[in-house]
Design an enzyme around this catalytic site. Structure first.
Site, mmCIF file in Angstrom:
data_model
loop_
_atom_site.group_PDB
_atom_site.id
_atom_site.type_symbol
_atom_site.label_atom_id
_atom_site.label_comp_id
_atom_site.label_asym_id
_atom_site.label_seq_id
_atom_site.Cartn_x
_atom_site.Cartn_y
_atom_site.Cartn_z
ATOM 1 N N HIS A 1 -2.692 13.152 -10.465
ATOM 2 C CA HIS A 1 -1.494 12.488 -10.980
ATOM 3 C C HIS A 1 -0.618 12.182 -9.780
ATOM 4 O O HIS A 1 -0.612 12.951 -8.822
ATOM 5 C CB HIS A 1 -0.746 13.386 -11.969
ATOM 6 C CG HIS A 1 -0.148 14.624 -11.362
ATOM 7 N ND1 HIS A 1 -0.371 15.882 -11.855
ATOM 8 C CD2 HIS A 1 0.673 14.798 -10.281
ATOM 9 C CE1 HIS A 1 0.282 16.763 -11.127
ATOM 10 N NE2 HIS A 1 0.912 16.147 -10.153
ATOM 11 N N HIS B 1 6.758 19.566 -13.370
ATOM 12 C CA HIS B 1 7.345 19.609 -12.027
ATOM 13 C C HIS B 1 8.836 19.905 -12.132
ATOM 14 O O HIS B 1 9.677 19.054 -11.823
ATOM 15 C CB HIS B 1 7.119 18.291 -11.297
ATOM 16 C CG HIS B 1 5.675 17.927 -11.092
ATOM 17 N ND1 HIS B 1 4.866 17.456 -12.090
ATOM 18 C CD2 HIS B 1 4.906 17.968 -9.980
ATOM 19 C CE1 HIS B 1 3.652 17.215 -11.607
ATOM 20 N NE2 HIS B 1 3.643 17.519 -10.330
ATOM 21 N N HIS C 1 -2.989 17.343 -1.060
ATOM 22 C CA HIS C 1 -1.718 16.739 -0.654
ATOM 23 C C HIS C 1 -0.697 17.823 -0.355
ATOM 24 O O HIS C 1 -0.776 18.925 -0.883
ATOM 25 C CB HIS C 1 -1.168 15.724 -1.665
ATOM 26 C CG HIS C 1 -0.839 16.185 -3.060
ATOM 27 N ND1 HIS C 1 -1.732 16.787 -3.905
ATOM 28 C CD2 HIS C 1 0.310 16.080 -3.778
ATOM 29 C CE1 HIS C 1 -1.165 17.021 -5.088
ATOM 30 N NE2 HIS C 1 0.084 16.614 -5.032
ATOM 31 N N GLU D 1 -2.666 22.440 -7.129
ATOM 32 C CA GLU D 1 -2.775 21.856 -8.480
ATOM 33 C C GLU D 1 -4.237 21.827 -8.957
ATOM 34 O O GLU D 1 -4.501 21.774 -10.158
ATOM 35 C CB GLU D 1 -2.198 20.428 -8.493
ATOM 36 C CG GLU D 1 -0.690 20.395 -8.339
ATOM 37 C CD GLU D 1 -0.093 18.988 -8.322
ATOM 38 O OE1 GLU D 1 1.121 18.873 -8.481
ATOM 39 O OE2 GLU D 1 -0.840 17.996 -8.131
HETATM 40 C C1 DHB Z 1 3.337 13.112 -5.170
HETATM 41 C C2 DHB Z 1 2.281 13.850 -5.699
HETATM 42 C C3 DHB Z 1 2.508 14.794 -6.689
HETATM 43 O O1 DHB Z 1 1.531 15.596 -7.221
HETATM 44 C C4 DHB Z 1 3.775 14.977 -7.184
HETATM 45 O O2 DHB Z 1 3.920 15.839 -8.202
HETATM 46 C C5 DHB Z 1 4.843 14.271 -6.658
HETATM 47 C C6 DHB Z 1 4.613 13.323 -5.653
HETATM 48 C C7 DHB Z 1 3.085 12.085 -4.122
HETATM 49 O O3 DHB Z 1 1.943 11.893 -3.687
HETATM 50 O O4 DHB Z 1 4.026 11.408 -3.715
HETATM 51 FE FE FE Z 2 2.215 17.016 -8.749
#
Ligand code: DHB
Ligand code: FE
Length: 292
Positions: A12, A59, A197, A244
Protein backbone atom coordinates in the site's frame (compact mmCIF):
# COMPACT_ATOMS: atom_id res chain seq x y z
CA UNK A 1 -19.57 -23.70 4.77
CA UNK A 2 -17.36 -20.72 4.08
CA UNK A 3 -14.06 -21.34 2.29
CA UNK A 4 -10.86 -19.36 1.76
CA UNK A 5 -10.27 -19.83 -1.96
CA UNK A 6 -7.39 -17.41 -2.49
CA UNK A 7 -4.95 -15.04 -0.88
CA UNK A 8 -3.74 -11.73 -2.24
CA UNK A 9 -0.61 -9.84 -1.19
CA UNK A 10 0.02 -6.23 -2.08
CA UNK A 11 1.89 -3.15 -0.94
CA UNK A 12 0.00 0.00 0.00
CA UNK A 13 1.28 3.51 -0.64
CA UNK A 14 -0.74 6.66 0.00
CA UNK A 15 0.66 8.25 -3.18
CA UNK A 16 -0.91 5.41 -5.21
CA UNK A 17 -4.32 6.49 -3.92
CA UNK A 18 -3.54 10.10 -4.73
CA UNK A 19 -2.33 9.16 -8.27
CA UNK A 20 -5.60 7.32 -8.91
CA UNK A 21 -7.82 9.98 -7.39
CA UNK A 22 -6.08 12.76 -9.36
CA UNK A 23 -6.21 10.88 -12.69
CA UNK A 24 -2.43 10.37 -12.89
CA UNK A 25 -2.38 6.58 -13.23
CA UNK A 26 -1.27 6.71 -16.89
CA UNK A 27 1.60 9.14 -16.29
CA UNK A 28 5.00 7.55 -17.09
CA UNK A 29 6.00 7.29 -13.42
CA UNK A 30 2.79 5.49 -12.37
CA UNK A 31 1.85 3.52 -15.48
CA UNK A 32 4.19 0.56 -14.73
CA UNK A 33 2.83 0.31 -11.18
CA UNK A 34 -0.80 0.10 -12.25
CA UNK A 35 0.04 -2.20 -15.20
CA UNK A 36 1.07 -4.79 -12.62
CA UNK A 37 -2.53 -4.91 -11.42
CA UNK A 38 -4.29 -5.25 -14.82
CA UNK A 39 -4.32 -9.02 -14.44
CA UNK A 40 -5.53 -8.70 -10.85
CA UNK A 41 -8.51 -6.49 -11.66
CA UNK A 42 -9.69 -8.98 -14.29
CA UNK A 43 -9.03 -11.86 -11.85
CA UNK A 44 -11.17 -10.16 -9.20
CA UNK A 45 -14.07 -9.90 -11.67
CA UNK A 46 -13.80 -13.60 -12.50
CA UNK A 47 -13.34 -14.80 -8.90
CA UNK A 48 -16.25 -12.80 -7.45
CA UNK A 49 -15.41 -13.25 -3.75
CA UNK A 50 -18.36 -12.94 -1.36
CA UNK A 51 -16.17 -11.44 1.36
CA UNK A 52 -12.60 -10.11 1.59
CA UNK A 53 -10.83 -10.55 4.92
CA UNK A 54 -8.39 -7.67 4.58
CA UNK A 55 -5.32 -7.66 6.84
CA UNK A 56 -3.81 -4.16 6.89
CA UNK A 57 -2.33 -1.63 9.23
CA UNK A 58 -3.76 1.58 10.50
CA UNK A 59 -1.29 4.50 10.39
CA UNK A 60 -2.29 6.33 13.60
CA UNK A 61 -5.56 7.23 11.88
CA UNK A 62 -8.32 5.20 13.59
CA UNK A 63 -6.06 4.36 16.53
CA UNK A 64 -3.99 7.27 17.73
CA UNK A 65 -0.81 6.62 19.67
CA UNK A 66 -3.02 6.78 22.78
CA UNK A 67 -4.43 3.31 22.18
CA UNK A 68 -2.90 0.65 19.96
CA UNK A 69 -4.45 -2.80 19.65
CA UNK A 70 -2.10 -5.52 18.40
CA UNK A 71 -4.85 -7.26 16.40
CA UNK A 72 -8.22 -5.57 15.80
CA UNK A 73 -11.16 -7.03 13.88
CA UNK A 74 -13.77 -4.71 12.37
CA UNK A 75 -17.23 -6.05 13.19
CA UNK A 76 -19.21 -2.99 12.06
CA UNK A 77 -21.73 -2.85 9.21
CA UNK A 78 -19.66 -0.19 7.48
CA UNK A 79 -16.35 1.67 7.65
CA UNK A 80 -15.81 5.18 6.33
CA UNK A 81 -12.66 6.08 4.35
CA UNK A 82 -10.56 8.18 6.72
CA UNK A 83 -9.45 11.76 6.32
CA UNK A 84 -5.66 11.44 6.53
CA UNK A 85 -5.07 15.18 6.33
CA UNK A 86 -6.08 15.96 2.74
CA UNK A 87 -9.76 15.01 3.01
CA UNK A 88 -11.18 11.50 2.69
CA UNK A 89 -10.36 9.66 -0.55
CA UNK A 90 -13.27 9.76 -3.02
CA UNK A 91 -13.87 6.02 -2.75
CA UNK A 92 -16.94 4.10 -1.58
CA UNK A 93 -17.73 3.40 2.04
CA UNK A 94 -16.47 -0.08 2.94
CA UNK A 95 -19.37 -2.42 3.71
CA UNK A 96 -18.55 -4.93 6.46
CA UNK A 97 -19.81 -8.43 7.19
CA UNK A 98 -20.77 -8.30 10.88
CA UNK A 99 -22.01 -11.91 11.04
CA UNK A 100 -18.82 -13.48 9.67
CA UNK A 101 -16.59 -11.00 11.52
CA UNK A 102 -18.27 -11.77 14.84
CA UNK A 103 -18.00 -15.49 14.16
CA UNK A 104 -14.28 -15.16 13.37
CA UNK A 105 -13.76 -13.11 16.56
CA UNK A 106 -15.52 -15.79 18.62
CA UNK A 107 -13.59 -18.66 17.02
CA UNK A 108 -10.15 -17.02 16.97
CA UNK A 109 -10.40 -15.83 20.57
CA UNK A 110 -11.42 -19.36 21.58
CA UNK A 111 -8.25 -20.49 19.79
CA UNK A 112 -6.31 -18.29 22.25
CA UNK A 113 -5.58 -15.25 20.09
CA UNK A 114 -6.76 -12.08 21.80
CA UNK A 115 -8.41 -9.76 19.31
CA UNK A 116 -9.75 -6.28 19.90
CA UNK A 117 -13.33 -6.02 18.68
CA UNK A 118 -13.95 -2.75 16.87
CA UNK A 119 -17.53 -1.72 16.26
CA UNK A 120 -16.70 1.70 14.85
CA UNK A 121 -13.62 2.59 12.82
CA UNK A 122 -12.49 4.66 9.86
CA UNK A 123 -10.12 2.97 7.41
CA UNK A 124 -7.03 4.66 5.99
CA UNK A 125 -4.85 4.11 2.88
CA UNK A 126 -3.61 0.83 4.37
CA UNK A 127 -7.02 -0.61 3.47
CA UNK A 128 -8.38 1.60 0.70
CA UNK A 129 -5.27 1.60 -1.53
CA UNK A 130 -5.14 -2.22 -1.85
CA UNK A 131 -8.88 -2.16 -2.66
CA UNK A 132 -8.28 0.47 -5.34
CA UNK A 133 -5.37 -1.46 -6.85
CA UNK A 134 -7.33 -4.72 -7.02
CA UNK A 135 -10.78 -3.39 -7.91
CA UNK A 136 -10.13 -0.13 -9.75
CA UNK A 137 -12.36 2.88 -9.24
CA UNK A 138 -16.01 1.80 -8.94
CA UNK A 139 -18.17 3.49 -11.62
CA UNK A 140 -20.27 6.50 -10.64
CA UNK A 141 -23.55 4.66 -11.34
CA UNK A 142 -22.58 1.70 -9.10
CA UNK A 143 -20.36 3.36 -6.57
CA UNK A 144 -19.50 0.48 -4.25
CA UNK A 145 -16.72 -2.03 -3.73
CA UNK A 146 -17.41 -5.46 -5.28
CA UNK A 147 -18.15 -7.20 -1.98
CA UNK A 148 -18.17 -6.78 1.81
CA UNK A 149 -14.80 -6.44 3.53
CA UNK A 150 -13.77 -7.41 7.06
CA UNK A 151 -10.97 -5.04 8.11
CA UNK A 152 -8.33 -6.67 10.30
CA UNK A 153 -5.83 -4.15 11.64
CA UNK A 154 -2.38 -5.19 12.89
CA UNK A 155 -0.05 -2.97 14.89
CA UNK A 156 3.16 -2.55 12.90
CA UNK A 157 3.58 1.10 13.88
CA UNK A 158 4.56 1.10 17.55
CA UNK A 159 6.85 -1.53 19.08
CA UNK A 160 6.35 -4.15 20.40
CA UNK A 161 4.72 -5.42 17.20
CA UNK A 162 3.69 -9.07 16.72
CA UNK A 163 6.23 -11.54 15.36
CA UNK A 164 5.94 -13.06 11.90
CA UNK A 165 5.59 -16.43 13.61
CA UNK A 166 2.57 -15.28 15.60
CA UNK A 167 1.00 -13.73 12.51
CA UNK A 168 1.48 -17.01 10.63
CA UNK A 169 -0.20 -18.96 13.46
CA UNK A 170 -3.02 -16.44 13.59
CA UNK A 171 -3.66 -17.04 9.89
CA UNK A 172 -4.12 -20.73 10.64
CA UNK A 173 -6.68 -19.88 13.33
CA UNK A 174 -8.51 -17.56 10.92
CA UNK A 175 -8.74 -20.35 8.33
CA UNK A 176 -10.34 -22.66 10.92
CA UNK A 177 -12.72 -19.88 11.94
CA UNK A 178 -13.83 -19.23 8.35
CA UNK A 179 -14.34 -22.94 7.67
CA UNK A 180 -16.60 -23.26 10.71
CA UNK A 181 -18.98 -20.56 9.43
CA UNK A 182 -22.16 -22.28 8.37
CA UNK A 183 -22.87 -20.45 5.12
CA UNK A 184 -21.46 -21.05 1.63
CA UNK A 185 -19.18 -18.08 1.15
CA UNK A 186 -16.20 -17.60 -1.16
CA UNK A 187 -13.71 -15.76 1.07
CA UNK A 188 -10.44 -14.13 0.00
CA UNK A 189 -7.78 -13.18 2.52
CA UNK A 190 -5.44 -10.32 1.75
CA UNK A 191 -2.12 -9.50 3.40
CA UNK A 192 -1.05 -5.93 2.67
CA UNK A 193 1.71 -3.38 3.35
CA UNK A 194 5.44 -3.68 2.68
CA UNK A 195 7.63 -4.32 0.79
CA UNK A 196 11.01 -2.77 1.68
CA UNK A 197 10.82 0.89 2.64
CA UNK A 198 11.98 3.29 5.28
CA UNK A 199 10.36 6.68 5.67
CA UNK A 200 12.59 8.38 8.23
CA UNK A 201 16.11 8.72 9.59
CA UNK A 202 19.48 8.43 7.84
CA UNK A 203 18.36 5.38 5.86
CA UNK A 204 15.16 7.02 4.53
CA UNK A 205 14.53 5.83 0.98
CA UNK A 206 16.03 2.38 1.56
CA UNK A 207 14.87 -0.28 -0.93
CA UNK A 208 16.22 -3.85 -1.00
CA UNK A 209 15.22 -5.69 -4.17
CA UNK A 210 17.18 -8.82 -3.27
CA UNK A 211 15.46 -9.15 0.09
CA UNK A 212 12.03 -8.46 -1.40
CA UNK A 213 12.33 -11.04 -4.15
CA UNK A 214 13.74 -13.63 -1.77
CA UNK A 215 10.78 -12.92 0.53
CA UNK A 216 8.34 -13.45 -2.36
CA UNK A 217 10.06 -16.75 -3.27
CA UNK A 218 9.98 -17.91 0.32
CA UNK A 219 6.41 -16.84 0.97
CA UNK A 220 5.29 -18.94 -1.99
CA UNK A 221 7.41 -22.05 -1.48
CA UNK A 222 8.60 -22.13 2.10
CA UNK A 223 6.29 -19.96 4.21
CA UNK A 224 7.49 -21.51 7.48
CA UNK A 225 10.93 -20.08 6.75
CA UNK A 226 9.44 -16.67 5.96
CA UNK A 227 7.53 -16.87 9.26
CA UNK A 228 10.78 -17.30 11.18
CA UNK A 229 12.33 -13.99 10.01
CA UNK A 230 13.08 -11.92 13.12
CA UNK A 231 12.02 -8.29 13.54
CA UNK A 232 15.63 -7.12 13.50
CA UNK A 233 16.15 -8.74 10.11
CA UNK A 234 13.11 -7.01 8.60
CA UNK A 235 14.36 -3.69 9.92
CA UNK A 236 17.96 -4.28 8.87
CA UNK A 237 17.16 -5.67 5.41
CA UNK A 238 13.80 -4.12 4.48
CA UNK A 239 13.89 -0.84 6.44
CA UNK A 240 11.79 0.26 9.40
CA UNK A 241 8.50 0.14 7.46
CA UNK A 242 9.44 -3.22 5.90
CA UNK A 243 8.05 -4.67 9.14
CA UNK A 244 4.62 -4.26 7.49
CA UNK A 245 5.46 -7.55 5.73
CA UNK A 246 4.53 -9.58 8.83
CA UNK A 247 0.92 -8.96 7.78
CA UNK A 248 1.46 -11.05 4.63
CA UNK A 249 2.14 -14.03 6.89
CA UNK A 250 -1.40 -13.89 8.30
CA UNK A 251 -2.83 -14.39 4.82
CA UNK A 252 -0.26 -17.06 3.97
CA UNK A 253 -0.96 -18.95 7.22
CA UNK A 254 -4.62 -19.17 6.21
CA UNK A 255 -3.88 -21.14 3.01
CA UNK A 256 -4.83 -24.81 2.77
CA UNK A 257 -1.30 -26.23 2.42
CA UNK A 258 -0.40 -25.04 5.92
CA UNK A 259 -3.16 -27.33 7.23
CA UNK A 260 -1.95 -30.30 5.15
CA UNK A 261 -3.77 -29.49 1.89
CA UNK A 262 -2.33 -29.08 -1.59
CA UNK A 263 0.17 -26.36 -2.43
CA UNK A 264 -1.46 -23.18 -3.74
CA UNK A 265 -1.28 -22.14 -7.40
CA UNK A 266 0.67 -18.96 -8.13
CA UNK A 267 -1.75 -17.00 -10.31
CA UNK A 268 0.20 -13.74 -10.47
CA UNK A 269 3.48 -12.20 -9.34
CA UNK A 270 4.61 -8.60 -9.75
CA UNK A 271 7.40 -6.42 -8.39
CA UNK A 272 8.21 -2.82 -9.19
CA UNK A 273 10.42 -0.04 -7.85
CA UNK A 274 9.83 2.83 -7.26
CA UNK A 275 6.42 3.89 -6.03
CA UNK A 276 6.85 6.88 -3.78
CA UNK A 277 9.33 5.58 -1.15
CA UNK A 278 8.20 1.97 -1.41
CA UNK A 279 8.95 -1.18 -3.34
CA UNK A 280 5.66 -2.55 -4.65
CA UNK A 281 5.22 -6.32 -4.46
CA UNK A 282 2.13 -8.29 -5.34
CA UNK A 283 1.16 -11.98 -5.39
CA UNK A 284 -2.04 -13.93 -5.93
CA UNK A 285 -2.18 -17.49 -4.61
CA UNK A 286 -5.16 -19.74 -5.26
CA UNK A 287 -6.11 -22.69 -3.12
CA UNK A 288 -6.57 -25.77 -5.30
CA UNK A 289 -10.01 -27.36 -5.54
CA UNK A 290 -11.78 -25.12 -3.04
CA UNK A 291 -14.16 -23.14 -5.24
CA UNK A 292 -17.69 -23.66 -3.87
C1 DHB B 1 4.71 5.54 2.14
C2 DHB B 1 4.58 4.18 2.37
C3 DHB B 1 3.78 3.72 3.41
O1 DHB B 1 3.64 2.39 3.74
C4 DHB B 1 3.09 4.61 4.19
O2 DHB B 1 2.27 4.11 5.12
C5 DHB B 1 3.23 5.97 3.99
C6 DHB B 1 4.04 6.43 2.94
C7 DHB B 1 5.55 6.03 1.01
O3 DHB B 1 6.16 5.23 0.28
O4 DHB B 1 5.61 7.24 0.78
FE1 FE C 1 2.34 1.99 5.46
Amino acid sequence: MARITASVYTSHVPAIGAALDQGKSQEPYWQPVFAGYDFSKQWMKEQRPDVIFLVYNDHATAFSLEMIPTFAIGTAAQFAPADEGYGARPVPTVIGHPALASHIAQSVIQQDFDLTIVNKMDVDHGLTVPLSLMCGQPPADDFRWPCPVIPFAVNVVQYPVPSGRRCFMLGQAIRKAVESFDEDLNVHIWGTGGMSHQLQGPRAGLINKEFDNAFLDQLIQNPEAAASIAHIDYVREAGSEGIELVMWLIARGAMADIAGGPAPRLAHRFYHVPASNTAVGHLILENQGTLP
